[in-house]
Design a protein around this motif. Structure first.
Motif, PDB file in Angstrom:
ATOM      1  N   MET A 153     -50.068  58.900 -29.022  1.00 37.34           N
ATOM      2  CA  MET A 153     -50.719  58.764 -27.714  1.00 37.34           C
ATOM      3  C   MET A 153     -50.080  59.691 -26.684  1.00 37.34           C
ATOM      4  SD  MET A 153     -52.781  57.032 -25.566  1.00 37.34           S
ATOM      5  CE  MET A 153     -53.174  55.399 -26.209  1.00 37.34           C
ATOM      6  N   ARG A 154     -50.945  60.379 -25.931  1.00 37.01           N
ATOM      7  CA  ARG A 154     -50.489  61.153 -24.779  1.00 37.01           C
ATOM      8  C   ARG A 154     -51.045  60.456 -23.543  1.00 37.01           C
ATOM      9  NH1 ARG A 154     -51.774  66.763 -24.295  1.00 37.01           N
ATOM     10  NH2 ARG A 154     -49.722  67.016 -23.345  1.00 37.01           N
ATOM     11  N   PHE A 155     -50.150  59.994 -22.694  1.00 34.00           N
ATOM     12  CA  PHE A 155     -50.535  59.188 -21.533  1.00 34.00           C
ATOM     13  C   PHE A 155     -50.235  59.976 -20.274  1.00 34.00           C
ATOM     14  CE2 PHE A 155     -50.382  55.625 -18.570  1.00 34.00           C
ATOM     15  CZ  PHE A 155     -51.391  54.794 -19.062  1.00 34.00           C
ATOM     16  N   ALA A 156     -51.238  60.133 -19.426  1.00 32.35           N
ATOM     17  CA  ALA A 156     -51.065  60.926 -18.212  1.00 32.35           C
ATOM     18  C   ALA A 156     -49.940  60.373 -17.350  1.00 32.35           C
ATOM     19  CB  ALA A 156     -52.365  60.956 -17.414  1.00 32.35           C
ATOM     20  N   SER A 157     -49.084  61.246 -16.882  1.00 33.84           N
ATOM     21  CA  SER A 157     -47.944  60.973 -16.003  1.00 33.84           C
ATOM     22  C   SER A 157     -46.790  60.280 -16.710  1.00 33.84           C
ATOM     23  CB  SER A 157     -48.354  60.161 -14.755  1.00 33.84           C
ATOM     24  OG  SER A 157     -48.487  58.777 -15.037  1.00 33.84           O
ATOM     25  N   SER A 158     -46.830  60.213 -18.032  1.00 35.07           N
ATOM     26  CA  SER A 158     -45.719  59.639 -18.792  1.00 35.07           C
ATOM     27  C   SER A 158     -44.905  60.753 -19.446  1.00 35.07           C
ATOM     28  CB  SER A 158     -46.235  58.694 -19.877  1.00 35.07           C
ATOM     29  OG  SER A 158     -45.185  58.310 -20.748  1.00 35.07           O
ATOM     30  N   ALA A 159     -43.579  60.596 -19.431  1.00 36.11           N
ATOM     31  CA  ALA A 159     -42.696  61.574 -20.071  1.00 36.11           C
ATOM     32  C   ALA A 159     -42.375  61.182 -21.504  1.00 36.11           C
ATOM     33  CB  ALA A 159     -41.406  61.719 -19.261  1.00 36.11           C
ATOM     34  N   LYS A 160     -43.077  60.181 -22.041  1.00 41.09           N
ATOM     35  CA  LYS A 160     -42.790  59.724 -23.403  1.00 41.09           C
ATOM     36  C   LYS A 160     -43.013  60.826 -24.416  1.00 41.09           C
ATOM     37  CE  LYS A 160     -43.929  56.168 -26.811  1.00 41.09           C
ATOM     38  NZ  LYS A 160     -44.756  54.988 -27.157  1.00 41.09           N
ATOM     39  N   THR A 161     -44.102  61.596 -24.230  1.00 38.74           N
ATOM     40  CA  THR A 161     -44.391  62.688 -25.154  1.00 38.74           C
ATOM     41  C   THR A 161     -44.131  64.031 -24.471  1.00 38.74           C
ATOM     42  OG1 THR A 161     -46.722  62.611 -24.486  1.00 38.74           O
ATOM     43  CG2 THR A 161     -46.100  61.397 -26.472  1.00 38.74           C
ATOM     44  N   PHE A 162     -43.886  65.049 -25.304  1.00 40.99           N
ATOM     45  CA  PHE A 162     -43.622  66.391 -24.782  1.00 40.99           C
ATOM     46  C   PHE A 162     -44.420  67.398 -25.613  1.00 40.99           C
ATOM     47  CE2 PHE A 162     -41.298  70.382 -24.514  1.00 40.99           C
ATOM     48  CZ  PHE A 162     -41.093  70.488 -23.143  1.00 40.99           C
ATOM     49  N   PRO A 163     -45.081  68.349 -24.993  1.00 40.53           N
ATOM     50  CA  PRO A 163     -45.212  68.557 -23.550  1.00 40.53           C
ATOM     51  C   PRO A 163     -45.884  67.365 -22.866  1.00 40.53           C
ATOM     52  CG  PRO A 163     -46.007  70.473 -24.798  1.00 40.53           C
ATOM     53  CD  PRO A 163     -45.825  69.359 -25.770  1.00 40.53           C
ATOM     54  N   HIS A 164     -45.488  67.141 -21.612  1.00 36.36           N
ATOM     55  CA  HIS A 164     -46.056  66.031 -20.860  1.00 36.36           C
ATOM     56  C   HIS A 164     -47.522  66.299 -20.514  1.00 36.36           C
ATOM     57  CE1 HIS A 164     -41.924  65.048 -20.743  1.00 36.36           C
ATOM     58  NE2 HIS A 164     -41.600  65.659 -19.623  1.00 36.36           N
ATOM     59  N   LEU A 165     -48.233  65.223 -20.199  1.00 32.19           N
ATOM     60  CA  LEU A 165     -49.622  65.318 -19.776  1.00 32.19           C
ATOM     61  C   LEU A 165     -49.692  64.953 -18.302  1.00 32.19           C
ATOM     62  CD1 LEU A 165     -52.577  65.784 -20.629  1.00 32.19           C
ATOM     63  CD2 LEU A 165     -52.698  63.353 -21.221  1.00 32.19           C
ATOM     64  N   ASP A 166     -50.144  65.910 -17.487  1.00 30.08           N
ATOM     65  CA  ASP A 166     -50.157  65.702 -16.040  1.00 30.08           C
ATOM     66  C   ASP A 166     -51.056  64.528 -15.652  1.00 30.08           C
ATOM     67  OD1 ASP A 166     -48.354  67.619 -15.206  1.00 30.08           O
ATOM     68  OD2 ASP A 166     -49.863  69.196 -15.051  1.00 30.08           O
ATOM     69  N   GLY A 167     -50.647  63.862 -14.556  1.00 31.52           N
ATOM     70  CA  GLY A 167     -51.369  62.709 -14.056  1.00 31.52           C
ATOM     71  C   GLY A 167     -52.405  63.061 -13.000  1.00 31.52           C
ATOM     72  N   THR A 168     -52.690  62.104 -12.135  1.00 27.22           N
ATOM     73  CA  THR A 168     -53.870  62.164 -11.261  1.00 27.22           C
ATOM     74  C   THR A 168     -53.569  62.481  -9.798  1.00 27.22           C
ATOM     75  OG1 THR A 168     -53.753  59.775 -10.875  1.00 27.22           O
ATOM     76  CG2 THR A 168     -55.081  60.523 -12.752  1.00 27.22           C
ATOM     77  N   LEU A 169     -52.314  62.682  -9.444  1.00 27.29           N
ATOM     78  CA  LEU A 169     -51.984  62.989  -8.050  1.00 27.29           C
ATOM     79  C   LEU A 169     -52.249  64.467  -7.763  1.00 27.29           C
ATOM     80  CD1 LEU A 169     -48.790  60.871  -7.286  1.00 27.29           C
ATOM     81  CD2 LEU A 169     -50.996  60.740  -6.123  1.00 27.29           C
ATOM     82  N   ARG A 170     -53.512  64.810  -7.787  1.00 20.38           N
ATOM     83  CA  ARG A 170     -53.973  66.173  -7.527  1.00 20.38           C
ATOM     84  C   ARG A 170     -55.424  66.090  -7.067  1.00 20.38           C
ATOM     85  NH1 ARG A 170     -54.618  68.245 -13.825  1.00 20.38           N
ATOM     86  NH2 ARG A 170     -54.409  66.196 -14.787  1.00 20.38           N
ATOM     87  N   GLU A 171     -55.915  67.174  -6.580  1.00 18.50           N
ATOM     88  CA  GLU A 171     -57.281  67.174  -6.053  1.00 18.50           C
ATOM     89  C   GLU A 171     -58.336  67.184  -7.148  1.00 18.50           C
ATOM     90  OE1 GLU A 171     -58.011  69.477  -2.190  1.00 18.50           O
ATOM     91  OE2 GLU A 171     -56.324  70.564  -3.108  1.00 18.50           O
ATOM     92  N   VAL A 172     -58.068  67.925  -8.216  1.00 22.01           N
ATOM     93  CA  VAL A 172     -59.065  68.114  -9.267  1.00 22.01           C
ATOM     94  C   VAL A 172     -58.377  68.041 -10.633  1.00 22.01           C
ATOM     95  CG1 VAL A 172     -60.882  69.615 -10.178  1.00 22.01           C
ATOM     96  CG2 VAL A 172     -60.342  69.677  -7.734  1.00 22.01           C
ATOM     97  N   MET A 173     -59.044  67.388 -11.587  1.00 21.23           N
ATOM     98  CA  MET A 173     -58.531  67.333 -12.946  1.00 21.23           C
ATOM     99  C   MET A 173     -59.711  67.436 -13.911  1.00 21.23           C
ATOM    100  SD  MET A 173     -57.676  63.234 -13.201  1.00 21.23           S
ATOM    101  CE  MET A 173     -57.158  63.261 -14.917  1.00 21.23           C
TER     102      MET A 173
END
Length: 389
Positions: A120-140
């Motif tokens: 599982m790759r979970f947005a904004s979690s550092a559990k996996t690498f490379p990380h998957l960016d989260g939602t604190l942005r204007e556009v995704m």
């Protein structure tokens, strides 16, 4: 708001402990099976706060700059190629995003328990690498199959609550409680408050909430989500035997309180205990507060090595149940939020901040109060024009 002619966006990026930066990034375009979303609002949660303060959440440490946030709602601004038409997604739809991307092929995914996917790759979690960016942005951009249209009339800020409510729904399903259950909720952050609301909506006759912040307990009672509350004294975080001693004192104090003594037989324990803090002493108190033959749901993230008073629990056949994120909950969570059955959940969105003021939001969440002394329940950060704030 149109993105026409716009090539860059603002993102809130964590580089380490107390190192939060507002950066300019390129606006991504949707690939095969993806949609592009203008993020309207992101609700901050405890894991976001841990990354902000420590550059880590438990054992998961940030190894590269990471966009935080994972509780979000937004508006579709573009649909990529080969998006399944059966999903019915189109530009302008208001949506909520389920932010865990599973592999779909492992044993747990095939069994429908994709929350336990090791890949599982979970947005904004550092559990996996490379990380998957989260939602604190204007556009995704996001896989269309993990994007859900929100029910008509549901506020986008409420759509952001579908993520913590999903955690609660998953825990509630694992508890398998019947109406009339007597429930203890330890911790009244967003997950704990939603657990209180769901318990009452599901017919629990007694819902006792415990926290160290009186303001949050007052909020739970004002919303009529808790039938009783108890405020634990603040103290240093301890572990091992010290935590066990603190847990025993806390349970003795709770057991002697009006919240318990006012309900016949409740001093013998609750039908279910939902531990929503991850604090070791609270995790140790949970099985003490469970009645014989009942259940403890561990919802909060705890420490890697944890001592629990399992002896008495095992002899009493108390089931200790782990809860990790959620699976197959998002449509039900959104429908529940739109139904009105949970009461005034809109009130949980207590504070709104722009992306540029995200660090203020994190600091208010850390303190539990804003500069005017008002209790912070759920800070919402984002493009406030999209939510009318």
């Amino acid at each position: 708001m149109s993105l026409e002619g716009k090539t860059s966006q603002t993102a809130v990026v964590c580089h380490g402990g107390v190192d939060l930066r507002t950066e300019t990034r390129e606006i991504p375009q949707p690939k095969d099976g993806e949609v592009q979303i203008q993020v309207a609002v992101t609700g901050l949660c405890g894991s976001d706060l841990h990354y902000y303060l420590h550059g880590a959440n438990g054992i998961f440490k940030i190894r590269e700059p990471l966009v935080l946030g994972h509780e979000a709602g937004g508006i579709i601004s573009a649909v990529g190629p080969n998006v399944n038409a059966d999903l019915g997604l189109k530009v302008g739809d208001k949506v909520a995003m389920e932010v865990g991307v599973s592999c779909k092929s492992c044993k747990n995914c095939r069994k429908g328990r994709y929350n336990l996917c090791k890949n599982m790759r979970f947005a904004s979690s550092a559990k996996t690498f490379p990380h998957l960016d989260g939602t604190l942005r204007e556009v995704m951009t996001w896989p269309a199959e993990l994007v859900y249209k929100i029910p008509e009339g549901l506020d986008l800020a409420l759509a952001a609550l579908a993520e913590p409510l999903s955690v609660v729904l998953h825990a509630w399903r694992r508890a398998n409680l019947q109406p009339g259950a007597r429930v203890l909720i330890i911790g009244t952050g967003a997950v704990g408050l939603l657990a209180c609301a769901l318990a009452r909506a599901s017919g629990s006759t007694t819902v006792v909430a415990v926290d160290i912040e009186q303001g949050k307990l007052d909020f739970a009672q004002e919303q009529q989500w808790a039938t009783g509350t108890f405020c634990l004294p603040k103290g240093p975080r301890v572990s091992g035997l010290e935590a066990l001693e603190a847990a025993e004192k806390s349970w003795a104090a709770l057991k002697a309180s009006d919240a318990v003594q006012s309900v016949l037989g409740l001093e013998d324990g609750f039908d279910a205990v939902f531990e929503c803090t991850g604090v070791e002493s609270c995790m140790q108190m949970a099985p003490m507060a469970a009645a014989i033959g009942t259940k403890v749901l561990y919802v909060g993230m705890g420490t890697k090595v944890l001592s629990l008073p399992c002896g008495p629990s095992l002899l009493s056949e108390v089931d200790l149940i782990g809860v990790f994120r959620y699976a197959n909950t998002y449509p039900d969570a959104l429908a529940l939020l739109a139904s009105g059955k949970l009461g005034n959940v809109q009130a949980m969105a207590s504070h709104y901040y722009t992306l540029e003021n995200a660090e203020q939001a994190f600091n208010d969440l850390r303190r539990g109060k804003d500069d005017n002394g008002k209790t912070v329940i759920k800070p919402m950060v984002g493009n406030l024009a999209l939510v009318g704030k």
